[in-house]
Scaffold this motif. Structure first.
Motif, PDB file in Angstrom:
ATOM      1  N   ASP A 122      46.626  20.163 -45.552  1.00 17.30           N
ATOM      2  CA  ASP A 122      45.789  20.790 -44.529  1.00 17.30           C
ATOM      3  C   ASP A 122      46.632  21.195 -43.320  1.00 17.30           C
ATOM      4  OD1 ASP A 122      43.576  20.413 -46.098  1.00 17.30           O
ATOM      5  OD2 ASP A 122      42.379  19.466 -44.530  1.00 17.30           O
ATOM      6  N   LEU A 125      48.359  24.484 -44.181  1.00 17.94           N
ATOM      7  CA  LEU A 125      47.396  25.581 -44.308  1.00 17.94           C
ATOM      8  C   LEU A 125      46.772  25.907 -42.956  1.00 17.94           C
ATOM      9  CD1 LEU A 125      45.968  24.417 -47.726  1.00 17.94           C
ATOM     10  CD2 LEU A 125      47.213  26.551 -47.312  1.00 17.94           C
ATOM     11  N   GLY A 126      46.484  24.855 -42.161  1.00 18.44           N
ATOM     12  CA  GLY A 126      45.968  25.081 -40.820  1.00 18.44           C
ATOM     13  C   GLY A 126      46.975  25.852 -39.977  1.00 18.44           C
ATOM     14  N   PHE A 129      46.715  29.455 -40.707  1.00 18.35           N
ATOM     15  CA  PHE A 129      45.488  30.024 -40.135  1.00 18.35           C
ATOM     16  C   PHE A 129      45.631  30.247 -38.630  1.00 18.35           C
ATOM     17  CE2 PHE A 129      41.000  29.387 -38.619  1.00 18.35           C
ATOM     18  CZ  PHE A 129      40.501  30.566 -39.130  1.00 18.35           C
ATOM     19  N   THR A 130      46.162  29.238 -37.941  1.00 20.19           N
ATOM     20  CA  THR A 130      46.238  29.351 -36.476  1.00 20.19           C
ATOM     21  C   THR A 130      47.472  30.114 -36.011  1.00 20.19           C
ATOM     22  OG1 THR A 130      47.479  27.287 -36.201  1.00 20.19           O
ATOM     23  CG2 THR A 130      45.063  27.118 -36.189  1.00 20.19           C
ATOM     24  N   LEU A 167      43.243  28.728 -52.006  1.00 18.77           N
ATOM     25  CA  LEU A 167      44.148  28.247 -50.956  1.00 18.77           C
ATOM     26  C   LEU A 167      45.602  28.350 -51.380  1.00 18.77           C
ATOM     27  CD1 LEU A 167      42.265  25.137 -49.582  1.00 18.77           C
ATOM     28  CD2 LEU A 167      42.824  27.245 -48.358  1.00 18.77           C
ATOM     29  N   LYS A 171      43.719  33.191 -49.759  1.00 20.32           N
ATOM     30  CA  LYS A 171      43.501  32.974 -48.320  1.00 20.32           C
ATOM     31  C   LYS A 171      44.809  32.999 -47.523  1.00 20.32           C
ATOM     32  CE  LYS A 171      39.145  30.303 -48.124  1.00 20.32           C
ATOM     33  NZ  LYS A 171      38.639  28.976 -47.686  1.00 20.32           N
ATOM     34  N   MET A 175      45.952  35.783 -44.572  1.00 27.05           N
ATOM     35  CA  MET A 175      46.324  35.451 -43.196  1.00 27.05           C
ATOM     36  C   MET A 175      47.718  35.975 -42.857  1.00 27.05           C
ATOM     37  SD  MET A 175      43.538  34.134 -42.356  1.00 27.05           S
ATOM     38  CE  MET A 175      44.093  34.071 -40.663  1.00 27.05           C
TER      39      MET A 175
ATOM     40  N   ASP B 122      43.886  22.375 -33.925  1.00 34.37           N
ATOM     41  CA  ASP B 122      44.399  22.814 -35.229  1.00 34.37           C
ATOM     42  C   ASP B 122      43.660  22.102 -36.361  1.00 34.37           C
ATOM     43  OD1 ASP B 122      46.204  24.449 -33.974  1.00 34.37           O
ATOM     44  OD2 ASP B 122      47.937  23.712 -35.094  1.00 34.37           O
ATOM     45  N   LEU B 125      40.327  23.901 -36.849  1.00 39.11           N
ATOM     46  CA  LEU B 125      40.524  25.253 -37.375  1.00 39.11           C
ATOM     47  C   LEU B 125      41.061  25.202 -38.801  1.00 39.11           C
ATOM     48  CD1 LEU B 125      41.837  26.742 -34.047  1.00 39.11           C
ATOM     49  CD2 LEU B 125      39.738  27.405 -35.205  1.00 39.11           C
ATOM     50  N   GLY B 126      41.982  24.259 -39.058  1.00 39.22           N
ATOM     51  CA  GLY B 126      42.485  24.085 -40.417  1.00 39.22           C
ATOM     52  C   GLY B 126      41.360  23.716 -41.371  1.00 39.22           C
ATOM     53  N   ILE B 128      38.305  24.638 -41.187  1.00 38.83           N
ATOM     54  CA  ILE B 128      37.510  25.832 -41.487  1.00 38.83           C
ATOM     55  C   ILE B 128      38.227  26.690 -42.525  1.00 38.83           C
ATOM     56  CG2 ILE B 128      36.698  28.015 -40.504  1.00 38.83           C
ATOM     57  CD1 ILE B 128      36.238  26.381 -37.909  1.00 38.83           C
ATOM     58  N   PHE B 129      39.538  26.742 -42.407  1.00 39.12           N
ATOM     59  CA  PHE B 129      40.323  27.552 -43.340  1.00 39.12           C
ATOM     60  C   PHE B 129      40.307  26.948 -44.746  1.00 39.12           C
ATOM     61  CE2 PHE B 129      44.601  28.814 -45.052  1.00 39.12           C
ATOM     62  CZ  PHE B 129      44.319  30.157 -45.188  1.00 39.12           C
ATOM     63  N   THR B 130      40.501  25.636 -44.828  1.00 36.13           N
ATOM     64  CA  THR B 130      40.594  25.019 -46.153  1.00 36.13           C
ATOM     65  C   THR B 130      39.219  24.679 -46.732  1.00 36.13           C
ATOM     66  OG1 THR B 130      40.706  22.753 -45.275  1.00 36.13           O
ATOM     67  CG2 THR B 130      42.791  23.931 -45.553  1.00 36.13           C
ATOM     68  N   SER B 132      37.602  22.023 -45.742  1.00 40.82           N
ATOM     69  CA  SER B 132      37.430  20.563 -45.667  1.00 40.82           C
ATOM     70  C   SER B 132      36.472  20.183 -44.537  1.00 40.82           C
ATOM     71  CB  SER B 132      38.777  19.859 -45.465  1.00 40.82           C
ATOM     72  OG  SER B 132      39.197  19.957 -44.116  1.00 40.82           O
ATOM     73  N   LEU B 167      41.178  33.208 -32.634  1.00 36.47           N
ATOM     74  CA  LEU B 167      40.842  31.904 -33.208  1.00 36.47           C
ATOM     75  C   LEU B 167      39.517  31.388 -32.681  1.00 36.47           C
ATOM     76  CD1 LEU B 167      44.273  30.076 -33.266  1.00 36.47           C
ATOM     77  CD2 LEU B 167      42.867  30.744 -35.222  1.00 36.47           C
ATOM     78  N   LYS B 171      38.716  35.100 -36.555  1.00 39.23           N
ATOM     79  CA  LYS B 171      39.218  34.413 -37.751  1.00 39.23           C
ATOM     80  C   LYS B 171      38.242  33.374 -38.296  1.00 39.23           C
ATOM     81  CE  LYS B 171      44.312  34.765 -37.341  1.00 39.23           C
ATOM     82  NZ  LYS B 171      45.498  33.888 -37.188  1.00 39.23           N
ATOM     83  N   PRO B 172      37.706  32.479 -37.443  1.00 37.69           N
ATOM     84  CA  PRO B 172      36.757  31.508 -38.016  1.00 37.69           C
ATOM     85  C   PRO B 172      35.484  32.165 -38.554  1.00 37.69           C
ATOM     86  CG  PRO B 172      36.982  31.200 -35.626  1.00 37.69           C
ATOM     87  CD  PRO B 172      38.056  32.130 -36.052  1.00 37.69           C
TER      88      PRO B 172
END
Lengths: 284, 284
Positions: A122, A125-126, A129-130, A167, A171, A175, B122, B125-126, B128-130, B132, B167, B171-172
Motif C-alpha cells: 500500500d 501504491l499510495g 497515487f499521491t 493494481l 491503475k 497514474m 498518504d 489516499l493510498g 482509496i487507490f488500492t 483497502s 488530491l 484523483k480521489p
C-alpha cells in the motif's frame, strides 16, 4: 507498423543500472535483490531464471529465499521481516500468487515499502497515487513508461486509454501516464465492448492489460496509434499471445510484440529499482 | 434542467449519522471531532461555523484546538500527535493551507490515518487507490458520490469525465467513480480546451473541479448530462460561483448549484466519517 521491441529498452536500462551498481560498489555497497519464493510454480521459475540473468548483466547480486509450498504464513512473514531489517538486502521480490493458505494482504503488509521494488505494498501504491513516490512502481507498469520514453513517445496532452484496472498494471499505469500529462481513460470489464472500442479508437496511446487473449482487433485500433500490449496469455493453440491480435493491429503505428515487448523490460526495471533502493537506503 | 440540491442530501446523511452517534452514546462513546486551526482565516472560520452547526444536528461533539498564526511547526505537530493518542478524539480536521512557514507535508505525515476524516494523509489516499479504505476519503470527493447515490444516479458503465487532478478532489473522485464501475477520463490543464470539450460532451457524468470561475459553458455540455460542480470561485463581480456557468448549462439534465450543491454536503460527510472513525476505533 513498427514494432517497439523490448530488448533494446531492457539493454539500455541495464547499461545505466550497471553504471549505478558500479558506483555503489565503489562505495562498498553491493546492491542486492532478495527473491522470496514458496513452491516451484513453473512460471515463477522461468521468471526467476530471467531475473538472475538480468541481474548478472546489471551487476546486481541476487539472494534466493526458497520455501516449501507448505510454508506457514507465520514463517513467511518472519522471513520477510528479517529481510526488511537486513541492511545488506536492498530490494525484495515476492513471487505471487502465494500458496492458497497464505493471506496475500498479510504478506504485503509485512513488506517494508522502502524495499518493495515490485510495488506491491500500500505504501508503494499510495506513493504512485499521491506523487510522493515513497516506494516503487509495479515493474510492469513502469516498463510501459520506460518503453514510451525510450522510443521518444511523449505522453503530454495525448489521449491515453488504459484497458484494465488492476493494481499491478492498469491503475498504476494510469497514474504514471497522468503524471506525464496524458489525458487518461481507464476502461474495464464493465465499460461495455462498443464503448471500449470507441474510446480506444479515439486514443493516441493504448495500453492493453485486460488479460484476454487477442481481444484487441482492428475495431479497437486507429491509424498510427501507439499500442502497448501488456497481456501474457496462452491461446487456444497453446501459444503465448498478448491481448492484441497482432495481425489485425496492422494499422497501428507502433506495437509492442508478445513475447519480446513489455515483458522483456520488466526484469530490467526490477534491477533498476533495486539499484535505486540501494541508493536511497545508503544515501550513496 | 433539474437542480441536484445539496441540502436534502446533507440532511439525509446527517439523520443517519445521528442514529449512529446515538448508538455509540448508548455504548458510552461520545463521537468527537477535533478541529485544528492556526490563525483566523475568514474562510476557515466560516467553514468551522458550518461544521459546528452540522455537528450539533448529527450528535457529534466538536473540540477546537486553536493556535496563533505564528505557531511553530514543532508545536503544531506535537499537538496533533497528542490528539492521535487521545482515545476520546475520533476524527481530526486540520484547516489548510497552514501558515506559510509550516511544512504541509510534515503536518500531514504527523496525522494518524485512522483519525484522518478529511482524507489528507498518504495512508487515506493510498487506501482509496488500492481499495483497502484504510483511512477516509477527502470529504468533497465523497460528497460528490453521496449526491449521485442520493439522487439514484448509478455510475456503472457510465462515461464519467473528471476535470482536475488534485488530491483533494479530482484523483480521489476518479478512483471512487471507477470503484463504482464508471469508465473515467481525467482531464486537466494539459488536456487542451478542444479535447476537453469533446470528452465532456461525450460523457454521461461530468465532475468539474478545475477551480476556474464559470469555465464550463454550453460547449462542454450535452443534453441530459449529470453535472457536478465542485468549483467554489469568486467571479469578477465578487460573487460566489462554480466552475460551471449555470445559465449556459441549461441543456444539462441535472446540475448541482453553487452555492447549495456539493459544498453543502461536505460538513455532513465530515460528521459521517467522524462517526465511522469512532465505530472503527471502538469496535462498537
Amino acid at each position: 507498423m513498427e514494432l517497439l521491441k523490448g530488448k533494446e529498452v531492457a539493454d539500455a536500462i541495464t547499461e545505466t543500472t550497471r553504471g549505478r551498481a558500479g558506483a555503489l560498489k565503489e562505495n562498498g555497497i553491493l546492491p542486492t535483490l532478495a527473491i522470496v519464493r514458496a513452491g516451484e510454480n513453473p512460471s515463477d521459475l522461468s521468471y526467476e531464471r530471467g531475473a538472475e540473468k538480468r541481474a548478472e548483466k546489471a551487476g546486481i547480486r541476487v539472494c534466493k529465499y526458497i520455501y516449501e509450498e507448505t510454508v506457514s504464513e507465520e514463517e513467511l512473514i518472519s522471513g520477510i521481516k528479517k529481510l526488511n531489517e537486513d541492511a545488506s538486502i536492498h530490494g525484495i521480490l515476492i513471487f505471487r500468487p502465494l500458496p492458497k493458505d497464505i493471506d496475500d494482504e498479510a504478506i504485503r503488509r509485512a513488506l517494508a515499502p522502502e524495499k518493495d521494488i515490485d510495488g506491491i505494498t500500500d505504501g508503494s501504491l499510495g506513493g504512485i497515487f499521491t506523487g510522493s513516490h515513497r516506494g516503487f512502481a509495479p515493474c510492469t507498469a513502469r516498463a510501459c513508461m520506460e518503453i514510451l520514453a525510450h522510443y521518444g513517445i511523449d505522453l503530454a496532452g495525448k489521449k491515453t486509454a488504459v484497458l484494465g484496472r488492476s493494481l499491478v498494471i492498469g491503475k498504476p499505469a494510469a497514474m504514471m501516464a497522468m503524471e506525464q500529462n496524458a489525458t487518461v481513460t481507464v476502461c474495464h470489464s464493465k465499460t461495455g465492448e462498443e464503448k471500449m472500442k470507441a474510446i480506444c479508437r479515439e486514443s493516441d496511446i493504448l495500453i492493453a492489460a485486460m488479460g484476454r487473449a487477442a481481444m484487441i482487433d482492428e475495431s479497437y485500433i486507429r491509424d498510427g496509434q501507439v499500442v502497448l500490449d501488456v497481456g501474457i496469455n496462452v491461446n487456444e493453440e497453446g501459444k503465448l499471445c498478448g491481448d492484441v491480435d497482432a495481425d489485425s493491429a496492422a494499422a497501428a503505428g507502433f506495437l509492442t510484440p508478445v513475447p519480446g515487448g513489455v515483458g522483456a523490460v520488466t526484469t530490467a526495471v526490477l534491477m533498476q529499482q533495486t539499484a535505486e533502493a540501494a541508493e536511497r537506503q545508503t544515501g550513496k
